[in-house]
Design a protein around this motif. Structure first.
Motif, PDB file in Angstrom:
ATOM      1  N   TRP A 134      26.610  44.718  35.917  1.00 41.20           N
ATOM      2  CA  TRP A 134      27.743  44.454  37.151  1.00 41.20           C
ATOM      3  C   TRP A 134      28.416  45.822  36.843  1.00 41.20           C
ATOM      4  O   TRP A 134      28.659  46.406  35.892  1.00 41.20           O
ATOM      5  CB  TRP A 134      28.707  43.464  36.670  1.00 41.20           C
ATOM      6  N   THR A 135      29.100  46.391  38.054  1.00 44.80           N
ATOM      7  CA  THR A 135      29.640  47.558  38.199  1.00 44.80           C
ATOM      8  C   THR A 135      31.158  47.281  38.924  1.00 44.80           C
ATOM      9  O   THR A 135      30.880  46.779  39.754  1.00 44.80           O
ATOM     10  CB  THR A 135      28.933  48.805  38.621  1.00 44.80           C
ATOM     11  N   SER A 136      32.150  48.179  38.446  1.00 41.60           N
ATOM     12  CA  SER A 136      33.363  48.145  39.379  1.00 41.60           C
ATOM     13  C   SER A 136      33.436  49.219  40.491  1.00 41.60           C
ATOM     14  O   SER A 136      34.184  49.522  41.252  1.00 41.60           O
ATOM     15  CB  SER A 136      34.458  47.989  38.667  1.00 41.60           C
ATOM     16  N   GLY A 137      32.131  49.906  40.688  1.00 36.40           N
ATOM     17  CA  GLY A 137      32.269  51.002  41.574  1.00 36.40           C
ATOM     18  C   GLY A 137      31.754  52.263  40.857  1.00 36.40           C
ATOM     19  O   GLY A 137      31.473  53.272  41.835  1.00 36.40           O
ATOM     20  N   GLY A 138      31.669  52.546  39.590  1.00 38.61           N
ATOM     21  CA  GLY A 138      31.354  53.701  38.995  1.00 38.61           C
ATOM     22  C   GLY A 138      29.935  54.023  39.128  1.00 38.61           C
ATOM     23  O   GLY A 138      29.101  53.182  39.472  1.00 38.61           O
TER      24      GLY A 138
ATOM     25  N   PHE B 161      29.417  46.572  32.598  1.00 35.33           N
ATOM     26  CA  PHE B 161      28.778  45.613  31.513  1.00 35.33           C
ATOM     27  C   PHE B 161      27.667  44.826  31.944  1.00 35.33           C
ATOM     28  O   PHE B 161      27.357  44.684  33.103  1.00 35.33           O
ATOM     29  CB  PHE B 161      29.943  44.467  31.224  1.00 35.33           C
ATOM     30  N   TYR B 162      26.673  44.192  30.792  1.00 32.20           N
ATOM     31  CA  TYR B 162      25.510  43.768  31.256  1.00 32.20           C
ATOM     32  C   TYR B 162      25.507  42.263  30.483  1.00 32.20           C
ATOM     33  O   TYR B 162      25.492  42.341  29.590  1.00 32.20           O
ATOM     34  CB  TYR B 162      24.461  44.564  30.585  1.00 32.20           C
TER      35      TYR B 162
ATOM     36  N   ARG C 228      26.751  43.669  41.765  1.00 29.62           N
ATOM     37  CA  ARG C 228      25.737  43.506  40.891  1.00 29.62           C
ATOM     38  C   ARG C 228      24.935  44.777  41.128  1.00 29.62           C
ATOM     39  O   ARG C 228      24.820  45.365  42.416  1.00 29.62           O
ATOM     40  CB  ARG C 228      24.870  42.357  41.167  1.00 29.62           C
ATOM     41  N   MET C 229      24.644  45.540  40.181  1.00 30.28           N
ATOM     42  CA  MET C 229      23.672  46.611  40.224  1.00 30.28           C
ATOM     43  C   MET C 229      22.360  46.242  40.581  1.00 30.28           C
ATOM     44  O   MET C 229      21.785  45.262  39.976  1.00 30.28           O
ATOM     45  CB  MET C 229      23.793  47.377  39.052  1.00 30.28           C
TER      46      MET C 229
END
Length: 108
Positions: free
Chosen positions: A33-37, A42-43, A106-107
């Motif tokens: 998961w990413t907040s936009g970076g 975190f995974y 989600r990445m």
């Protein structure tokens, strides 16, 4: 009256995004998961969360719709994040102590 109806509908929509049994489907939660970076924040795995900031796995448990993470240090301690929204592509977490919410994607 209209605001009340909209509030009830919004609450129902959020609750519909988490399991009806009051729990979270771990299979939907697991992943990066990413907040936009450009990198993951975190995974989430079956019983641990790998955080990018320290590149360490920390154990977690789900207590209903709250993710309880043990960072194993006095500084960070145990943190509780309420899952406000969980969908295929989005995750909204709210810190139980500070009420601060963050949206993650989600990445792939």
């Amino acid at each position: 009256m209209r605001k009340l109806v909209l509030s009830v509908l919004a609450s129902a929509a959020v609750l519909g995004c988490v399991s009806g049994s009051g729990g979270i489907n771990k299979n939907e939660l697991m992943g990066a998961w990413t907040s936009g970076g450009p990198s993951f924040d975190f995974y989430i795995q079956d019983s641990t969360v790998l955080y990018e900031f320290d590149m360490e796995e920390h154990p977690y448990v789900l207590d209903g719709d709250v993710m309880v993470v043990d960072f194993g240090s006095e500084e960070l301690g145990i943190q509780r994040k309420q899952i406000l929204l969980l969908s295929k592509d989005s995750l909204v977490l709210q810190d139980v102590q500070t009420a601060t919410s963050t949206t993650f994607h989600r990445m792939q």
